[in-house]
Design a protein around this motif. Sequence first.
Motif, mmCIF file in Angstrom:
data_model
loop_
_atom_site.group_PDB
_atom_site.id
_atom_site.type_symbol
_atom_site.label_atom_id
_atom_site.label_comp_id
_atom_site.label_asym_id
_atom_site.label_seq_id
_atom_site.Cartn_x
_atom_site.Cartn_y
_atom_site.Cartn_z
ATOM 1 N N LEU B 17 0.838 -1.210 0.000
ATOM 2 C CA LEU B 17 0.000 0.000 0.000
ATOM 3 C C LEU B 17 0.867 1.252 0.000
ATOM 4 C CD1 LEU B 17 -3.078 -0.066 2.413
ATOM 5 C CD2 LEU B 17 -2.985 0.109 -0.070
ATOM 6 N N ALA B 18 1.874 1.250 0.847
ATOM 7 C CA ALA B 18 2.738 2.423 0.965
ATOM 8 C C ALA B 18 3.489 2.687 -0.341
ATOM 9 C CB ALA B 18 3.735 2.229 2.112
ATOM 10 N N ILE B 19 3.837 1.596 -1.026
ATOM 11 C CA ILE B 19 4.592 1.746 -2.275
ATOM 12 C C ILE B 19 3.697 2.205 -3.431
ATOM 13 C CG2 ILE B 19 5.858 0.457 -4.055
ATOM 14 C CD1 ILE B 19 7.023 -1.280 -1.804
ATOM 15 N N HIS B 20 2.493 1.618 -3.502
ATOM 16 C CA HIS B 20 1.631 1.892 -4.654
ATOM 17 C C HIS B 20 0.492 2.861 -4.372
ATOM 18 C CE1 HIS B 20 3.474 -2.104 -5.541
ATOM 19 N NE2 HIS B 20 3.664 -1.538 -6.701
ATOM 20 N N PRO B 25 -6.611 4.646 -4.189
ATOM 21 C CA PRO B 25 -6.830 3.422 -3.423
ATOM 22 C C PRO B 25 -6.406 2.162 -4.193
ATOM 23 C CG PRO B 25 -8.921 4.530 -3.939
ATOM 24 C CD PRO B 25 -7.835 5.441 -4.330
ATOM 25 N N ILE B 26 -5.891 1.205 -3.437
ATOM 26 C CA ILE B 26 -5.401 -0.055 -4.004
ATOM 27 C C ILE B 26 -6.350 -1.182 -3.604
ATOM 28 C CG2 ILE B 26 -3.472 -1.666 -4.025
ATOM 29 C CD1 ILE B 26 -2.720 1.035 -5.136
ATOM 30 N N SER B 27 -6.778 -1.964 -4.566
ATOM 31 C CA SER B 27 -7.690 -3.065 -4.247
ATOM 32 C C SER B 27 -6.919 -4.246 -3.669
ATOM 33 C CB SER B 27 -8.444 -3.513 -5.498
ATOM 34 O OG SER B 27 -7.571 -4.189 -6.360
ATOM 35 N N LEU B 28 -7.615 -4.991 -2.835
ATOM 36 C CA LEU B 28 -6.975 -6.175 -2.262
ATOM 37 C C LEU B 28 -6.625 -7.181 -3.349
ATOM 38 C CD1 LEU B 28 -8.916 -6.806 1.068
ATOM 39 C CD2 LEU B 28 -6.845 -5.492 0.631
ATOM 40 N N ALA B 29 -7.423 -7.171 -4.434
ATOM 41 C CA ALA B 29 -7.131 -8.079 -5.553
ATOM 42 C C ALA B 29 -5.728 -7.799 -6.095
ATOM 43 C CB ALA B 29 -8.180 -7.915 -6.649
ATOM 44 N N ASP B 30 -5.378 -6.525 -6.195
ATOM 45 C CA ASP B 30 -4.037 -6.153 -6.668
ATOM 46 C C ASP B 30 -2.960 -6.662 -5.718
ATOM 47 O OD1 ASP B 30 -5.184 -4.902 -8.770
ATOM 48 O OD2 ASP B 30 -4.628 -2.849 -8.202
ATOM 49 N N ILE B 31 -3.168 -6.377 -4.441
ATOM 50 C CA ILE B 31 -2.179 -6.805 -3.444
ATOM 51 C C ILE B 31 -2.057 -8.319 -3.447
ATOM 52 C CG2 ILE B 31 -1.617 -6.827 -0.987
ATOM 53 C CD1 ILE B 31 -3.043 -4.200 -0.673
ATOM 54 N N ARG B 34 0.038 -9.292 -6.480
ATOM 55 C CA ARG B 34 1.442 -8.903 -6.364
ATOM 56 C C ARG B 34 2.169 -9.688 -5.287
ATOM 57 N NH1 ARG B 34 0.105 -3.315 -7.711
ATOM 58 N NH2 ARG B 34 -0.582 -2.984 -5.583
ATOM 59 N N GLN B 35 1.526 -9.827 -4.135
ATOM 60 C CA GLN B 35 2.222 -10.421 -2.987
ATOM 61 C C GLN B 35 1.900 -11.895 -2.799
ATOM 62 O OE1 GLN B 35 4.520 -8.613 -1.956
ATOM 63 N NE2 GLN B 35 3.802 -6.676 -2.837
ATOM 64 N N GLU B 36 1.036 -12.414 -3.669
ATOM 65 C CA GLU B 36 0.683 -13.842 -3.594
ATOM 66 C C GLU B 36 0.119 -14.226 -2.238
ATOM 67 O OE1 GLU B 36 4.493 -15.444 -4.940
ATOM 68 O OE2 GLU B 36 3.482 -15.980 -6.802
ATOM 69 N N ILE B 37 -0.893 -13.457 -1.839
ATOM 70 C CA ILE B 37 -1.594 -13.757 -0.596
ATOM 71 C C ILE B 37 -3.058 -13.963 -0.966
ATOM 72 C CG2 ILE B 37 -2.186 -12.923 1.709
ATOM 73 C CD1 ILE B 37 0.201 -10.975 1.472
ATOM 74 N N SER B 38 -3.684 -14.990 -0.426
ATOM 75 C CA SER B 38 -5.077 -15.277 -0.760
ATOM 76 C C SER B 38 -5.964 -14.068 -0.454
ATOM 77 C CB SER B 38 -5.562 -16.504 0.018
ATOM 78 O OG SER B 38 -6.651 -16.202 0.850
ATOM 79 N N LEU B 39 -6.848 -13.765 -1.396
ATOM 80 C CA LEU B 39 -7.691 -12.572 -1.280
ATOM 81 C C LEU B 39 -8.545 -12.586 -0.007
ATOM 82 C CD1 LEU B 39 -8.873 -9.961 -2.420
ATOM 83 C CD2 LEU B 39 -10.422 -11.334 -3.808
ATOM 84 N N SER B 40 -9.171 -13.711 0.258
ATOM 85 C CA SER B 40 -10.054 -13.793 1.433
ATOM 86 C C SER B 40 -9.263 -13.599 2.721
ATOM 87 C CB SER B 40 -10.756 -15.138 1.490
ATOM 88 O OG SER B 40 -11.350 -15.433 0.276
ATOM 89 N N TYR B 41 -8.069 -14.126 2.699
ATOM 90 C CA TYR B 41 -7.241 -13.984 3.894
ATOM 91 C C TYR B 41 -6.863 -12.513 4.084
ATOM 92 C CZ TYR B 41 -4.191 -15.884 7.509
ATOM 93 O OH TYR B 41 -3.610 -16.211 8.714
ATOM 94 N N LEU B 42 -6.540 -11.874 2.995
ATOM 95 C CA LEU B 42 -6.249 -10.445 3.044
ATOM 96 C C LEU B 42 -7.443 -9.664 3.594
ATOM 97 C CD1 LEU B 42 -4.306 -9.459 -0.216
ATOM 98 C CD2 LEU B 42 -3.554 -9.212 2.145
ATOM 99 N N GLU B 43 -8.629 -10.054 3.157
ATOM 100 C CA GLU B 43 -9.832 -9.364 3.638
ATOM 101 C C GLU B 43 -9.940 -9.430 5.153
ATOM 102 O OE1 GLU B 43 -13.009 -11.227 1.503
ATOM 103 O OE2 GLU B 43 -12.964 -9.750 -0.107
ATOM 104 N N GLN B 44 -9.652 -10.611 5.689
ATOM 105 C CA GLN B 44 -9.714 -10.767 7.143
ATOM 106 C C GLN B 44 -8.684 -9.878 7.833
ATOM 107 O OE1 GLN B 44 -9.716 -14.956 8.370
ATOM 108 N NE2 GLN B 44 -10.642 -15.439 6.402
ATOM 109 N N LEU B 45 -7.495 -9.851 7.264
ATOM 110 C CA LEU B 45 -6.442 -9.033 7.865
ATOM 111 C C LEU B 45 -6.810 -7.552 7.793
ATOM 112 C CD1 LEU B 45 -3.222 -10.818 6.529
ATOM 113 C CD2 LEU B 45 -4.363 -11.096 8.722
ATOM 114 N N PHE B 46 -7.360 -7.144 6.653
ATOM 115 C CA PHE B 46 -7.675 -5.726 6.485
ATOM 116 C C PHE B 46 -8.876 -5.298 7.335
ATOM 117 C CE2 PHE B 46 -5.056 -3.302 3.530
ATOM 118 C CZ PHE B 46 -4.135 -4.267 3.197
#
Lengths: 153, 153
Positions: B17-20, B25-31, B34-46
């Motif tokens: 996020l800080a880089i891009h 706004p940056i979508s979790l789909a992008d992250i 790029r970072q190869e992290i499951s989208l749903s898991y990212l949602e929980q973290l966010f």
Amino acid sequence: MRLTTRGRYAVTAMLDLAIHGDKGPISLADISERQEISLSYLEQLFAKLRQQELVSSVRGPGGGYRLSRCSDDINVAEIIDAVNECIDATSCNGKGNCHNGDICLTHHLWDDLSRQIHRFLSGITLDSLVHQHEVQLVSLQQGEQVDLSARCE
Amino acid sequence: MRLTTRGRYAVTAMLDLAIHGDKGPISLADISERQEISLSYLEQLFAKLRQQELVSSVRGPGGGYRLSRCSDDINVAEIIDAVNECIDATSCNGKGNCHNGDICLTHHLWDDLSRQIHRFLSGITLDSLVHQHEVQLVSLQQGEQVDLSARCE
DNA sequence: TAAATAACCAACTAAAAAAGTAGGTTATTT
DNA sequence: AAATAACCTACTTTTTTAGTTGGTTATTTA
């Protein structure tokens, strides 16, 4: 990285040895009772501590474990290492292949953190913990609470 | 204490996020890609990062997440805290009741270690990680490998 | 205004690791 | 010979982590 009960148990048990070891070998049953750690679990931990030659054993009645080296020559990092809690915060175990064979965005961060933790823990010997413990005992007898955690601030 | 994939994911995603984030706004789909992290898991973290007001969200097309604060005002310790990886090496969560209501033999050791780790991580901002990343990129273009981990020795 | 987008949400499953248990064998002392 | 305590293996339970599924809601764009 994990720093869980296993590592804490190992350090606590080793410290118990350092404190009581002057009276000859200490049985795991004794440590189990004093530190409230399951005997079988202690056995598993001491198998590893023995492999790493941090302790040596005496079998039979009156037997037990003693430190292999002087307590000022055993540090906390190696105890934790011995029981397989790798002190490494990277996801690649320091290999640097965390993102498609290359390092990930945060590799250096975790690598640095691991070094910090390792340096901290390897600077603390069993002997220094024994002394800390003795200071506490004295201060308890004097009825005052000493906050030793402040010494590192 | 645990420092696992969860905390690493969180920091990595925040760094992404800080880089891009300058491009809106940056979508979790992008992250996720790029970072190869499951989208749903990212949602929980966010969800947790948003609760702690480290990020704010924009819904709908073109939406996503942005940092709530300036990247030099967000440190790694609070990111890890936000996703519930308590940075505490004691068994009693710092309460000091680890051995029959009293402190255990090694309480101070773990307490000190926790402080040490926290101090280290809270001294590192997203901004500093971005800069580190940029230095790396430049050095890669120059065809030479810079070992940034050495800077803390 | 319909479709697309992306956040938001809850509940569930799978996998891994940690913690603890059970039931023994072997060496040594008394 | 009996008691002791290390030594060993395999198993079970519990907890945590990681990841999945199947939605809903808000917002933008065509």
